[in-house]
Design a protein around this motif. Structure first.
Motif, PDB file in Angstrom:
ATOM      1  N   VAL A  81       0.852  -1.206   0.000  1.00  0.00           N
ATOM      2  CA  VAL A  81       0.000   0.000   0.000  1.00  0.00           C
ATOM      3  C   VAL A  81       0.887   1.255   0.000  1.00  0.00           C
ATOM      4  N   HIS A  82       1.950   1.239   0.792  1.00  0.00           N
ATOM      5  CA  HIS A  82       2.886   2.379   0.794  1.00  0.00           C
ATOM      6  C   HIS A  82       3.470   2.586  -0.609  1.00  0.00           C
ATOM      7  N   ILE A  83       3.841   1.463  -1.239  1.00  0.00           N
ATOM      8  CA  ILE A  83       4.423   1.565  -2.593  1.00  0.00           C
ATOM      9  C   ILE A  83       3.388   2.147  -3.547  1.00  0.00           C
ATOM     10  N   TRP A  84       2.172   1.679  -3.448  1.00  0.00           N
ATOM     11  CA  TRP A  84       1.106   2.149  -4.355  1.00  0.00           C
ATOM     12  C   TRP A  84       0.944   3.665  -4.220  1.00  0.00           C
ATOM     13  N   TYR A  85       0.853   4.149  -2.967  1.00  0.00           N
ATOM     14  CA  TYR A  85       0.684   5.595  -2.764  1.00  0.00           C
ATOM     15  C   TYR A  85       1.946   6.374  -3.126  1.00  0.00           C
ATOM     16  N   TYR A  86       3.093   5.761  -2.944  1.00  0.00           N
ATOM     17  CA  TYR A  86       4.357   6.464  -3.232  1.00  0.00           C
ATOM     18  C   TYR A  86       4.384   6.968  -4.668  1.00  0.00           C
ATOM     19  N   TYR A  87       3.860   6.166  -5.602  1.00  0.00           N
ATOM     20  CA  TYR A  87       3.883   6.576  -7.007  1.00  0.00           C
ATOM     21  C   TYR A  87       2.694   7.464  -7.372  1.00  0.00           C
ATOM     22  N   ILE A  88       1.888   7.801  -6.381  1.00  0.00           N
ATOM     23  CA  ILE A  88       0.787   8.743  -6.614  1.00  0.00           C
ATOM     24  C   ILE A  88       1.072  10.065  -5.907  1.00  0.00           C
ATOM     25  N   CYS A  89       1.350   9.998  -4.584  1.00  0.00           N
ATOM     26  CA  CYS A  89       1.547  11.238  -3.829  1.00  0.00           C
ATOM     27  C   CYS A  89       2.417  10.965  -2.594  1.00  0.00           C
ATOM     28  N   LYS A  90       3.599  11.585  -2.576  1.00  0.00           N
ATOM     29  CA  LYS A  90       4.540  11.328  -1.481  1.00  0.00           C
ATOM     30  C   LYS A  90       4.046  11.949  -0.175  1.00  0.00           C
ATOM     31  N   ARG A  91       3.311  13.026  -0.303  1.00  0.00           N
ATOM     32  CA  ARG A  91       2.716  13.629   0.902  1.00  0.00           C
ATOM     33  C   ARG A  91       1.749  12.635   1.573  1.00  0.00           C
ATOM     34  N   GLU A  92       0.966  11.966   0.752  1.00  0.00           N
ATOM     35  CA  GLU A  92       0.004  11.012   1.296  1.00  0.00           C
ATOM     36  C   GLU A  92       0.712   9.865   2.021  1.00  0.00           C
ATOM     37  N   VAL A  93       1.864   9.463   1.490  1.00  0.00           N
ATOM     38  CA  VAL A  93       2.640   8.410   2.163  1.00  0.00           C
ATOM     39  C   VAL A  93       2.961   8.857   3.593  1.00  0.00           C
ATOM     40  N   TRP A  94       3.415  10.088   3.730  1.00  0.00           N
ATOM     41  CA  TRP A  94       3.751  10.615   5.074  1.00  0.00           C
ATOM     42  C   TRP A  94       2.507  10.631   5.956  1.00  0.00           C
ATOM     43  N   LEU A  95       1.383  11.125   5.414  1.00  0.00           N
ATOM     44  CA  LEU A  95       0.146  11.246   6.203  1.00  0.00           C
ATOM     45  C   LEU A  95      -0.342   9.871   6.669  1.00  0.00           C
ATOM     46  N   ILE A  96      -0.235   8.871   5.796  1.00  0.00           N
ATOM     47  CA  ILE A  96      -0.686   7.515   6.155  1.00  0.00           C
ATOM     48  C   ILE A  96       0.240   6.922   7.220  1.00  0.00           C
ATOM     49  N   ILE A  97       1.543   7.046   6.995  1.00  0.00           N
ATOM     50  CA  ILE A  97       2.495   6.467   7.956  1.00  0.00           C
ATOM     51  C   ILE A  97       2.329   7.115   9.330  1.00  0.00           C
ATOM     52  N   HIS A  98       2.053   8.413   9.333  1.00  0.00           N
ATOM     53  CA  HIS A  98       1.902   9.121  10.609  1.00  0.00           C
ATOM     54  C   HIS A  98       0.468   9.056  11.140  1.00  0.00           C
ATOM     55  N   GLN A  99      -0.344   8.252  10.468  1.00  0.00           N
ATOM     56  CA  GLN A  99      -1.733   8.010  10.896  1.00  0.00           C
ATOM     57  C   GLN A  99      -2.485   9.314  11.171  1.00  0.00           C
ATOM     58  N   ILE A 100      -2.274  10.275  10.260  1.00  0.00           N
ATOM     59  CA  ILE A 100      -3.003  11.545  10.376  1.00  0.00           C
ATOM     60  C   ILE A 100      -4.451  11.288   9.963  1.00  0.00           C
ATOM     61  N   ALA A 101      -5.378  11.689  10.828  1.00  0.00           N
ATOM     62  CA  ALA A 101      -6.789  11.455  10.525  1.00  0.00           C
ATOM     63  C   ALA A 101      -7.200  12.299   9.329  1.00  0.00           C
ATOM     64  N   ALA A 102      -7.877  11.672   8.402  1.00  0.00           N
ATOM     65  CA  ALA A 102      -8.369  12.396   7.232  1.00  0.00           C
ATOM     66  C   ALA A 102      -9.690  13.073   7.593  1.00  0.00           C
TER      67      ALA A 102
END
Ligand code: SF4
Length: 166
Positions: A6-27
């Protein structure tokens, strides 16, 4: 930190989103895509799923063809094909590290398309760079700045990233 498909999938879409997901920032709590796991699954075609979990990887389909193991990743559309390709290559590489050689297949049933994906040393190099970069992004004290892309329209973080524009 284990890097997942999942991290890899998002990495090639949006690197900011990778950070937000890893840091479990609530959407955005009101956003229909709030459940990122659910949203990610919705990008994946569910019918006749025969998943296989191996360690921290989960593959959609596994079959044998002429003595060769074929790992399939089923997607609803080819819109994020490059991300899906690297996600699948990541699974193939992880399997190789377990001593299992396989080839991959991206399946787009709604478009009646399938694409062959082969592990190569070049793909491995690219994945190693991506994994190192994902770990670098995870260590950043703040997320990378937002960049407007077509995915933003569907992203659960769009309020978070673009509140001033809304
Ligand atoms: S809204 Fe756009 S910039 Fe923000 S995390 Fe989502 S895809 Fe990335």
């Amino acid at each position: 930190m284990p890097v997942t498909g999942v991290h890899i999938w998002y990495y090639y879409i949006c690197k900011r989103e990778v950070w937000l997901i890893i840091h479990q920032i609530a959407a955005d709590q009101d956003d229909e895509n709030i459940d990122l796991g659910r949203f990610f699954n919705e990008q994946t075609y569910q019918r006749d799923k025969k998943e296989l979990s191996l360690g921290h990887i989960k593959v959609d389909r596994v079959r044998e063809e002429n003595g060769e193991l074929v790992v399939g990743e089923v997607k609803k559309s080819s819109r994020f094909k490059e991300s899906a390709r690297y996600q699948l290559l990541y699974y193939l590489d992880t399997l190789r590290q377990m001593g299992v050689q396989a080839r991959g297949e991206l399946l787009f049933p709604k478009e009646r398309r399938r694409e062959r994906v082969e592990w190569t040393p070049e793909a491995k190099q690219e994945l190693e760079k991506a994994v190192a970069d994902i770990r670098r992004i995870a260590r950043l004290p703040v997320p990378p700045p937002p960049k407007k892309i077509s995915f933003c329209k569907k992203c659960a973080y769009r309020e978070y990233c673009w509140a001033e524009e809304n």
